[in-house]
Design a protein around this motif. Structure first.
Motif, mmCIF file in Angstrom:
data_model
loop_
_atom_site.group_PDB
_atom_site.id
_atom_site.type_symbol
_atom_site.label_atom_id
_atom_site.label_comp_id
_atom_site.label_asym_id
_atom_site.label_seq_id
_atom_site.Cartn_x
_atom_site.Cartn_y
_atom_site.Cartn_z
ATOM 1 N N LYS A 217 6.578 -7.941 -20.469
ATOM 2 C CA LYS A 217 5.510 -8.953 -20.496
ATOM 3 C C LYS A 217 6.087 -10.334 -20.192
ATOM 4 O O LYS A 217 5.459 -11.143 -19.499
ATOM 5 N N THR A 218 7.288 -10.604 -20.705
ATOM 6 C CA THR A 218 7.956 -11.871 -20.417
ATOM 7 C C THR A 218 8.257 -11.992 -18.925
ATOM 8 O O THR A 218 8.040 -13.045 -18.315
ATOM 9 N N CYS A 219 8.725 -10.898 -18.333
ATOM 10 C CA CYS A 219 9.031 -10.901 -16.902
ATOM 11 C C CYS A 219 7.776 -11.113 -16.058
ATOM 12 O O CYS A 219 7.808 -11.812 -15.033
ATOM 13 N N LEU A 220 6.664 -10.528 -16.495
ATOM 14 C CA LEU A 220 5.398 -10.717 -15.778
ATOM 15 C C LEU A 220 4.943 -12.176 -15.821
ATOM 16 O O LEU A 220 4.277 -12.662 -14.898
ATOM 17 N N LYS A 221 5.303 -12.885 -16.881
ATOM 18 C CA LYS A 221 4.963 -14.305 -16.988
ATOM 19 C C LYS A 221 5.861 -15.173 -16.117
ATOM 20 O O LYS A 221 5.474 -16.257 -15.689
ATOM 21 N N ILE A 222 7.073 -14.691 -15.857
ATOM 22 C CA ILE A 222 8.018 -15.446 -15.019
ATOM 23 C C ILE A 222 7.697 -15.250 -13.536
ATOM 24 O O ILE A 222 7.599 -16.211 -12.768
ATOM 25 N N LEU A 223 7.506 -13.994 -13.138
ATOM 26 C CA LEU A 223 7.185 -13.657 -11.744
ATOM 27 C C LEU A 223 5.699 -13.333 -11.682
ATOM 28 O O LEU A 223 5.280 -12.210 -11.948
ATOM 29 N N THR A 224 4.891 -14.332 -11.342
ATOM 30 C CA THR A 224 3.443 -14.220 -11.495
ATOM 31 C C THR A 224 2.723 -13.744 -10.233
ATOM 32 O O THR A 224 1.528 -13.977 -10.073
ATOM 33 N N ARG A 225 3.452 -13.111 -9.336
ATOM 34 C CA ARG A 225 2.864 -12.574 -8.092
ATOM 35 C C ARG A 225 3.660 -11.333 -7.711
ATOM 36 O O ARG A 225 4.639 -10.992 -8.364
ATOM 37 N N GLN A 226 3.227 -10.639 -6.643
ATOM 38 C CA GLN A 226 3.937 -9.418 -6.267
ATOM 39 C C GLN A 226 5.390 -9.720 -5.926
ATOM 40 O O GLN A 226 5.699 -10.709 -5.266
ATOM 41 N N ALA A 227 6.291 -8.854 -6.378
ATOM 42 C CA ALA A 227 7.728 -9.030 -6.163
ATOM 43 C C ALA A 227 8.094 -8.546 -4.768
ATOM 44 O O ALA A 227 8.613 -7.445 -4.580
ATOM 45 N N LEU A 228 7.816 -9.380 -3.772
ATOM 46 C CA LEU A 228 8.077 -9.020 -2.385
ATOM 47 C C LEU A 228 8.552 -10.247 -1.622
ATOM 48 O O LEU A 228 7.899 -11.293 -1.634
ATOM 49 N N HIS A 229 9.702 -10.119 -0.952
ATOM 50 C CA HIS A 229 10.307 -11.244 -0.245
ATOM 51 C C HIS A 229 10.865 -10.785 1.095
ATOM 52 O O HIS A 229 11.600 -9.789 1.160
ATOM 53 N N ALA B 150 0.826 -1.218 0.000
ATOM 54 C CA ALA B 150 0.000 0.000 0.000
ATOM 55 C C ALA B 150 0.860 1.268 0.000
ATOM 56 O O ALA B 150 0.518 2.258 -0.645
ATOM 57 N N HIS B 151 1.990 1.226 0.695
ATOM 58 C CA HIS B 151 2.855 2.402 0.765
ATOM 59 C C HIS B 151 3.440 2.763 -0.599
ATOM 60 O O HIS B 151 3.458 3.939 -0.979
ATOM 61 N N PHE B 152 3.928 1.760 -1.336
ATOM 62 C CA PHE B 152 4.520 2.079 -2.637
ATOM 63 C C PHE B 152 3.446 2.429 -3.672
ATOM 64 O O PHE B 152 3.692 3.229 -4.577
ATOM 65 N N LYS B 153 2.267 1.871 -3.528
ATOM 66 C CA LYS B 153 1.146 2.289 -4.376
ATOM 67 C C LYS B 153 0.835 3.758 -4.117
ATOM 68 O O LYS B 153 0.596 4.547 -5.048
ATOM 69 N N TYR B 154 0.879 4.146 -2.853
ATOM 70 C CA TYR B 154 0.618 5.529 -2.429
ATOM 71 C C TYR B 154 1.638 6.491 -3.049
ATOM 72 O O TYR B 154 1.299 7.619 -3.428
ATOM 73 N N LEU B 155 2.889 6.042 -3.188
ATOM 74 C CA LEU B 155 3.934 6.868 -3.797
ATOM 75 C C LEU B 155 3.835 6.903 -5.323
ATOM 76 O O LEU B 155 4.553 7.663 -5.972
ATOM 77 N N GLY B 156 2.981 6.050 -5.884
ATOM 78 C CA GLY B 156 2.874 5.972 -7.338
ATOM 79 C C GLY B 156 3.838 4.979 -7.949
ATOM 80 O O GLY B 156 4.098 5.021 -9.154
ATOM 81 N N HIS B 157 4.367 4.068 -7.126
ATOM 82 C CA HIS B 157 5.306 3.047 -7.584
ATOM 83 C C HIS B 157 4.859 1.664 -7.086
ATOM 84 O O HIS B 157 5.490 1.086 -6.190
ATOM 85 N N PRO B 158 3.759 1.127 -7.610
ATOM 86 C CA PRO B 158 3.272 -0.169 -7.121
ATOM 87 C C PRO B 158 4.299 -1.284 -7.333
ATOM 88 O O PRO B 158 5.162 -1.183 -8.208
ATOM 89 N N LEU B 159 4.185 -2.332 -6.523
ATOM 90 C CA LEU B 159 5.086 -3.468 -6.658
ATOM 91 C C LEU B 159 4.855 -4.176 -7.989
ATOM 92 O O LEU B 159 3.713 -4.296 -8.464
ATOM 93 N N PHE B 160 5.929 -4.652 -8.571
ATOM 94 C CA PHE B 160 5.864 -5.406 -9.823
ATOM 95 C C PHE B 160 4.920 -6.591 -9.660
ATOM 96 O O PHE B 160 5.031 -7.379 -8.729
ATOM 97 N N HIS B 161 3.985 -6.714 -10.551
ATOM 98 C CA HIS B 161 2.964 -7.774 -10.638
ATOM 99 C C HIS B 161 2.104 -7.898 -9.378
ATOM 100 O O HIS B 161 1.648 -8.989 -9.032
#
Length: 333
Positions: A285-297, A250-261
């Motif tokens: 688009k290829t990267c979105l197919k590889i990482l199919t969920r939010q890029a958060l670890h 939510a914080h990065f969405k608020y900054l205008g930089h949502p998490l990848f996927h």
């Protein structure tokens, strides 16, 4: 997360919301109900209400309970042990530290009655001859979203649970996350703050409220630092001062930089697509197919062990996340 739905009867007398819900929910105080109402986790007839709202006949009440301490004890006893592959990084008589994969739900709830981490933990302890393990008096002290991967600590007894809870409450537990966000964030490091609460337009999503609406949310703080910059994407390290639901997302969405996927917060679409070349659009688009969920670890975790020793755990980013980073380093320079 536990969601309870109640419909007031046709002969219901007008009484305060907290008093009404206290009659239906075990192990919860009126003060706790009021706090949930203020944070937007109680809605009546699909609207957020004030804590002094009075229930009327046929009112439809929905309440979301995220605090595991006030869940019904019987819920835990009724959990069926399941043989699930759990990546255990460390275990002793007091705590267990696991590497949760993306896609695994931590705690059973509506739509996730089986196959959760807790089901697997119960099986693990039963097969470790710990049949007296009480999931209510021990177990979870914090959580990760279903599609967030990484480190999670669980308590194995009531003392350990209280000891760890105290550290979370006093904000002395240190947690580092790694995230890939859309866009080129302006500062090399910074602090994101704001009152975070349920989005009135989408109850599954969190939002940051303006100062004038601060009573609708809880104050939250995220520290971030840029690790690498790519064209259209930024790789960041995040440290939580507070640990609210979906806080980093939510914080990065608020900054205008949502998490990848991150589909819930708009990160599943290519950021600033009009400025991307056809070649880069194809690559992303290829990267979105590889990482199919939010890029958060959740990459590291540090706390004081119940035996009064400082512990530090590290867990490398998973393969899908790692592959996308490697591709970005080669292509998006």
């Amino acid at each position: 997360m536990k969601k309870i739905k109640i419909i007031a009867k046709k002969n219901q007398k007008e009484i305060r919301l907290d008093k009404f819900l206290k009659c239906y929910i075990k192990n919860i105080s009126r003060n706790q109900i009021q706090k949930l109402t203020v944070s937007g986790q109680v809605i009546v007839n699909q609207h957020i209400v004030k804590k002094n709202y009075k229930i009327k006949p046929f009112d439809f009440v929905e309440i979301e309970i995220s605090n595991i301490k006030i869940l019904d004890h019987l819920e835990y006893k009724n959990i069926i042990a399941e043989k699930i592959n759990i990546d255990i990084l460390y275990e002793d008589e007091d705590v267990i530290v696991v590497n949760k994969p993306a896609g695994m739900v931590v705690h059973p709830g509506f739509g996730n009655e089986r196959g959760t981490l807790i089901h697997g933990i119960k099986y693990h302890f039963q097969n470790s001859n710990l049949y007296n393990f009480d999931l209510y008096r021990s177990g979870l002290v914090h959580r990760l979203d279903k599609d967030t991967s990484g480190l999670l600590v669980l308590a194995k007894n009531e003392y350990s649970k209280k000891y760890l809870f105290k550290q979370f409450y006093s904000k002395t537990i240190q947690r580092e996350y790694r995230a890939l966000i859309w866009g080129n964030i302006l500062e090399e490091k910074g602090i994101i703050t704001g009152f975070i609460g349920r989005d009135p337009k989408n109850r599954k999503r969190m939002t940051i409220f303006r100062n004038s609406e601060s009573h609708k949310g809880k104050y939250s703080i995220t520290y971030y630092k840029v690790l690498e910059r790519f064209k259209y994407l930024t790789y960041v390290s995040c440290n939580l001062k507070t640990g609210k639901t979906h806080q980093i997302r939510a914080h990065f969405k608020y900054l205008g930089h949502p998490l990848f996927h991150d589909s819930m917060y708009g990160g599943d679409k290519i950021f600033m697509k009009k400025k991307c070349s056809n070649k880069n659009i194809k690559f992303l688009k290829t990267c979105l197919k590889i990482l199919t969920r939010q890029a958060l670890h959740a990459i590291s975790l540090s706390f004081i062990h119940p035996k009064n020793e400082k512990c530090y755990f590290y867990c490398p980013i998973p393969e899908d996340f790692k592959i996308v980073l490697q591709k970005c380093r080669k292509t998006l320079l």
